[in-house]
Design a protein around this motif. Sequence first.
Motif, PDB file in Angstrom:
ATOM      1  N   VAL A   1       0.861  -1.178   0.000  1.00 24.99           N
ATOM      2  CA  VAL A   1       0.000   0.000   0.000  1.00 24.99           C
ATOM      3  C   VAL A   1       0.898   1.228   0.000  1.00 24.99           C
ATOM      4  N   GLN A   2       0.809   2.030  -1.047  1.00 22.66           N
ATOM      5  CA  GLN A   2       1.610   3.253  -1.122  1.00 22.66           C
ATOM      6  C   GLN A   2       0.828   4.385  -0.460  1.00 22.66           C
ATOM      7  N   VAL A   3       1.409   4.962   0.591  1.00 23.25           N
ATOM      8  CA  VAL A   3       0.698   5.993   1.344  1.00 23.25           C
ATOM      9  C   VAL A   3       1.694   6.929   2.009  1.00 23.25           C
ATOM     10  N   ASP A   4       1.345   8.217   2.042  1.00 25.73           N
ATOM     11  CA  ASP A   4       2.124   9.215   2.777  1.00 25.73           C
ATOM     12  C   ASP A   4       1.499   9.351   4.157  1.00 25.73           C
ATOM     13  N   LEU A   5       2.189   8.877   5.182  1.00 22.77           N
ATOM     14  CA  LEU A   5       1.638   8.890   6.533  1.00 22.77           C
ATOM     15  C   LEU A   5       1.497  10.290   7.110  1.00 22.77           C
ATOM     16  N   ASN A   6       2.056  11.272   6.438  1.00 26.80           N
ATOM     17  CA  ASN A   6       1.880  12.653   6.867  1.00 26.80           C
ATOM     18  C   ASN A   6       0.498  13.188   6.522  1.00 26.80           C
ATOM     19  N   ASP A   7      -0.205  12.505   5.636  1.00 25.73           N
ATOM     20  CA  ASP A   7      -1.529  12.921   5.173  1.00 25.73           C
ATOM     21  C   ASP A   7      -2.582  12.051   5.851  1.00 25.73           C
ATOM     22  N   HIS A   8      -3.258  12.582   6.879  1.00 20.81           N
ATOM     23  CA  HIS A   8      -4.198  11.740   7.625  1.00 20.81           C
ATOM     24  C   HIS A   8      -5.403  11.349   6.784  1.00 20.81           C
ATOM     25  N   ARG A   9      -5.724  12.135   5.762  1.00 23.60           N
ATOM     26  CA  ARG A   9      -6.822  11.752   4.860  1.00 23.60           C
ATOM     27  C   ARG A   9      -6.408  10.555   4.011  1.00 23.60           C
ATOM     28  N   ALA A  10      -5.175  10.590   3.492  1.00 23.21           N
ATOM     29  CA  ALA A  10      -4.672   9.455   2.718  1.00 23.21           C
ATOM     30  C   ALA A  10      -4.539   8.222   3.592  1.00 23.21           C
ATOM     31  N   LEU A  11      -4.202   8.418   4.862  1.00 15.47           N
ATOM     32  CA  LEU A  11      -4.074   7.284   5.777  1.00 15.47           C
ATOM     33  C   LEU A  11      -5.410   6.590   5.976  1.00 15.47           C
ATOM     34  N   ALA A  12      -6.487   7.356   6.032  1.00 16.25           N
ATOM     35  CA  ALA A  12      -7.818   6.758   6.178  1.00 16.25           C
ATOM     36  C   ALA A  12      -8.131   5.850   4.985  1.00 16.25           C
TER      37      ALA A  12
ATOM     38  N   PRO B   1      11.275  24.455  12.108  1.00 17.02           N
ATOM     39  CA  PRO B   1      10.076  25.170  11.663  1.00 17.02           C
ATOM     40  C   PRO B   1       8.806  24.467  12.162  1.00 17.02           C
ATOM     41  N   VAL B   2       7.759  25.260  12.347  1.00 15.99           N
ATOM     42  CA  VAL B   2       6.490  24.702  12.832  1.00 15.99           C
ATOM     43  C   VAL B   2       5.982  23.616  11.894  1.00 15.99           C
ATOM     44  N   THR B   3       6.094  23.832  10.584  1.00 10.86           N
ATOM     45  CA  THR B   3       5.612  22.831   9.627  1.00 10.86           C
ATOM     46  C   THR B   3       6.369  21.514   9.770  1.00 10.86           C
ATOM     47  N   THR B   4       7.651  21.593  10.120  1.00  7.73           N
ATOM     48  CA  THR B   4       8.443  20.379  10.325  1.00  7.73           C
ATOM     49  C   THR B   4       7.985  19.642  11.575  1.00  7.73           C
ATOM     50  N   TRP B   5       7.726  20.378  12.657  1.00  8.19           N
ATOM     51  CA  TRP B   5       7.185  19.753  13.865  1.00  8.19           C
ATOM     52  C   TRP B   5       5.919  18.967  13.520  1.00  8.19           C
ATOM     53  N   MET B   6       5.013  19.593  12.778  1.00 11.55           N
ATOM     54  CA  MET B   6       3.730  18.959  12.458  1.00 11.55           C
ATOM     55  C   MET B   6       3.929  17.704  11.609  1.00 11.55           C
ATOM     56  N   GLU B   7       4.801  17.800  10.613  1.00  7.53           N
ATOM     57  CA  GLU B   7       5.042  16.645   9.742  1.00  7.53           C
ATOM     58  C   GLU B   7       5.638  15.480  10.515  1.00  7.53           C
ATOM     59  N   VAL B   8       6.642  15.769  11.344  1.00  6.88           N
ATOM     60  CA  VAL B   8       7.302  14.710  12.110  1.00  6.88           C
ATOM     61  C   VAL B   8       6.320  14.021  13.054  1.00  6.88           C
TER      62      VAL B   8
ATOM     63  N   HIS C   1       3.039  13.907  12.808  1.00 11.14           N
ATOM     64  CA  HIS C   1       2.030  13.171  12.051  1.00 11.14           C
ATOM     65  C   HIS C   1       2.539  11.783  11.676  1.00 11.14           C
ATOM     66  N   VAL C   2       3.774  11.707  11.178  1.00 15.82           N
ATOM     67  CA  VAL C   2       4.318  10.429  10.709  1.00 15.82           C
ATOM     68  C   VAL C   2       4.756   9.547  11.874  1.00 15.82           C
ATOM     69  N   ASN C   3       5.505  10.118  12.814  1.00 15.43           N
ATOM     70  CA  ASN C   3       6.154   9.315  13.858  1.00 15.43           C
ATOM     71  C   ASN C   3       5.249   8.985  15.035  1.00 15.43           C
ATOM     72  N   PHE C   4       4.246   9.822  15.278  1.00 20.65           N
ATOM     73  CA  PHE C   4       3.420   9.643  16.473  1.00 20.65           C
ATOM     74  C   PHE C   4       1.945   9.393  16.163  1.00 20.65           C
ATOM     75  N   LEU C   5       1.350  10.233  15.327  1.00 19.06           N
ATOM     76  CA  LEU C   5      -0.091  10.120  15.095  1.00 19.06           C
ATOM     77  C   LEU C   5      -0.445   8.916  14.222  1.00 19.06           C
ATOM     78  N   ALA C   6       0.334   8.654  13.174  1.00 19.68           N
ATOM     79  CA  ALA C   6       0.036   7.533  12.284  1.00 19.68           C
ATOM     80  C   ALA C   6      -0.032   6.193  13.014  1.00 19.68           C
ATOM     81  N   PRO C   7       0.890   5.892  13.952  1.00 19.14           N
ATOM     82  CA  PRO C   7       0.793   4.610  14.657  1.00 19.14           C
ATOM     83  C   PRO C   7      -0.519   4.406  15.408  1.00 19.14           C
ATOM     84  N   VAL C   8      -1.007   5.427  16.106  1.00 24.03           N
ATOM     85  CA  VAL C   8      -2.253   5.245  16.850  1.00 24.03           C
ATOM     86  C   VAL C   8      -3.450   5.190  15.911  1.00 24.03           C
TER      87      VAL C   8
END
Length: 309
Positions: A117-128, A168-175, A177-184
């Motif tokens: 499954v090809q998916v960008d875990l930074n995109d919570h819509r794509a993750l769904a 940068p704030v955008t980097t905090w959010m991306e990191v 999203h991928v490292n913490f939010l995607a697993p849960v």
Amino acid sequence: MDETTENPAIGAAPALTTPAAAEEVARAADAARCPFHHADAAALPGHAAAIPTTIGSPAVTAMAEARKTMVLTGASRGIGHATVRLFAEAGWRIITCSRQPFNRDRCPWEAGPDDHVQVDLNDHRALAFAIHDIKSRLGGRPLHALINNAGISPKSPDGSRLSSLTTPVTTWMEVFHVNFLAPVLLARGLFEELKAGQGTVVNVTSIVGMRVHPFAGTAYATSKAALACLTREMAHDFAPHGIRVNAIAPGEIKTDILSPETEQRLAPLIPMRRVGSPMEVAKVLYFLCSDAASYVTGEEIHINGGQTL
């Protein structure tokens, strides 16, 4: 931290005068495509039996029902790639997830393209959508393991670490999203399948979650520390449903992103005087997903050669 070595060039094939020679050439061809097909093969926990390939046949249906199934993120390199190799040799079906498409030239696993499954875990819509895709591929069958291995560790334009003053704030959010939010989100989205399989979740944290690292940035470090805490919370919440949740915290691992300079600087500081290999990490993952760890939950296992002593 996560990384791998390049393969030496494969020379011309010798004349196939014996079965042993033919087998050696076959191993060399595999190694040229994938850096883990020649590594630690003798130490694998088991080898998959030959699997019939006629789709829809009774043999294939029975095999699919009997095999254990795992979902693995970050499968395209390093620890994730070695883990696919190890579990596939043990007979597991692996549904892989990564930002990259499946590369058949590099990895000769027959089911690879069908179970990727090809998916960008930074995109919570794509993750769904990816979770829906995984459920479709499972086809109502149970899930026995979810390994949240994917992670990103951005650097500054000159390659230096990003501190709490410079990220940068955008980097905090991306990191996060991928490292913490995607697993849960993955664990919650696949909860019913994990419950049906009385499965296990393993989150890949890092040594940097507990100490300042000379190369890993602040966002990466704090996301991994948060993931370790999340592992304990998930273990508490999922245990009544028969699902175990653990974490592994690798130290310096020889993967693609580990530069020779980093290895030379840090290896002398590690009591075992070397960095680890992706396969050494994969073997711990295999243990946590096996019946041998049936009473282990809420733990974070450190794999660092004694670096934190």
